[in-house]
Design a protein around this motif. Sequence first.
Motif, PDB file in Angstrom:
ATOM      1  N   VAL A 146      16.240 -41.289  12.873  1.00 47.05           N
ATOM      2  CA  VAL A 146      15.870 -42.861  12.538  1.00 47.05           C
ATOM      3  C   VAL A 146      14.483 -42.951  12.104  1.00 47.05           C
ATOM      4  CG1 VAL A 146      15.746 -45.139  13.871  1.00 47.05           C
ATOM      5  CG2 VAL A 146      17.787 -43.793  14.066  1.00 47.05           C
ATOM      6  N   ALA A 164      19.361 -44.216  10.065  1.00 43.17           N
ATOM      7  CA  ALA A 164      19.079 -45.560   9.778  1.00 43.17           C
ATOM      8  C   ALA A 164      17.291 -46.004   9.583  1.00 43.17           C
ATOM      9  CB  ALA A 164      19.518 -46.558  11.014  1.00 43.17           C
ATOM     10  N   ASP A 182      22.707 -44.593   8.442  1.00 45.23           N
ATOM     11  CA  ASP A 182      22.454 -44.686   6.852  1.00 45.23           C
ATOM     12  C   ASP A 182      22.235 -45.960   6.602  1.00 45.23           C
ATOM     13  OD1 ASP A 182      22.134 -41.823   6.556  1.00 45.23           O
ATOM     14  OD2 ASP A 182      24.451 -41.686   6.622  1.00 45.23           O
ATOM     15  N   ALA A 183      22.417 -47.040   7.584  1.00 41.73           N
ATOM     16  CA  ALA A 183      21.891 -48.391   7.237  1.00 41.73           C
ATOM     17  C   ALA A 183      20.518 -48.588   6.834  1.00 41.73           C
ATOM     18  CB  ALA A 183      22.370 -49.288   8.117  1.00 41.73           C
TER      19      ALA A 183
END
Length: 221
Positions: A146, A164, A182-183
Motif C-alpha cells: 500500500v 492500493a 489495486d484501487a
Amino acid sequence: MTAVVIIGAGSYGVVYKEYLEADGHWDVRAFLDDDPSMQGTTVAGLPVMGTTEELPRLRERGIEGAFAPIGNNAVRTRLLDRVRAAGLRTPNFVHASVITASKPRPDAGIYILAGTVIMPLVQIGEFVMISMGVKIAHHTTLERGVFLSTGVNVGAGIHVGERAFLGIGSTVVTKVRSVGADAMVGAGAVVLKDVPPGITVVGVPARPLPRDAAKLPQNAE
C-alpha cells in the motif's frame, strides 16, 4: 552502521538518501537504477553502480540490504521481492518524528515519513510506504504494498487491500469497510463507501471514474 543501496536514482531516491544519512544508522553506498542512461553516473554524490541485475552480487561487496522508495506499488513490491531473493535485507525506515503504537516487524520494507501519527492496533503489511503527515486510526489494516500519500487520513477499522494507492490529502472515513486491492483514491477525495478492487475514485464524495463505473454492477456506486 548497515551498508545499503537505494534502488532508483530519481528524485524520491535522492530524498531517501538524505533521510537515511541523517538517521545515522545507514551507510548508503550507491544507487541501482535500471535506466541505461544512468549507468556510470553520480547522483547526489553517490555512484549508480549498476542495474538491479547487480542484486545477487551485492553481498560480495559487503552490502547488507536495499531500500526501494518507488511510488509505483507493483514495481516496488516486485523489486523488494528480488532483494530478498538475493539474500539481502529489506530494512524499515521510520522517521524519528513518527508517533506510533503499532510497531512494524523488522525488515518488512516499510517506509514511514515525518509527522505521521498511527494509533494502536493498526496492522501494517510489508512493503508499505507512508508519506508525510498521514493519520491512521485504530483497527485499520494496510496490506502488502500500500502507498499512502502526504496528508492522507484513514479512519478506524478499514481494510486497505494490497497495492492500493491513496492520493495526497485524501480521506477514507470511519465506517468504510474496505479499499480494494489495486484501487486508487484521487488527491483530495473523500471516500464514504467501499472502493472495489482495481477501481479509481475521485472527488467529494468520491465516485468511480466513468471508465471504472462501467465495470461495476448496477447501483454499486
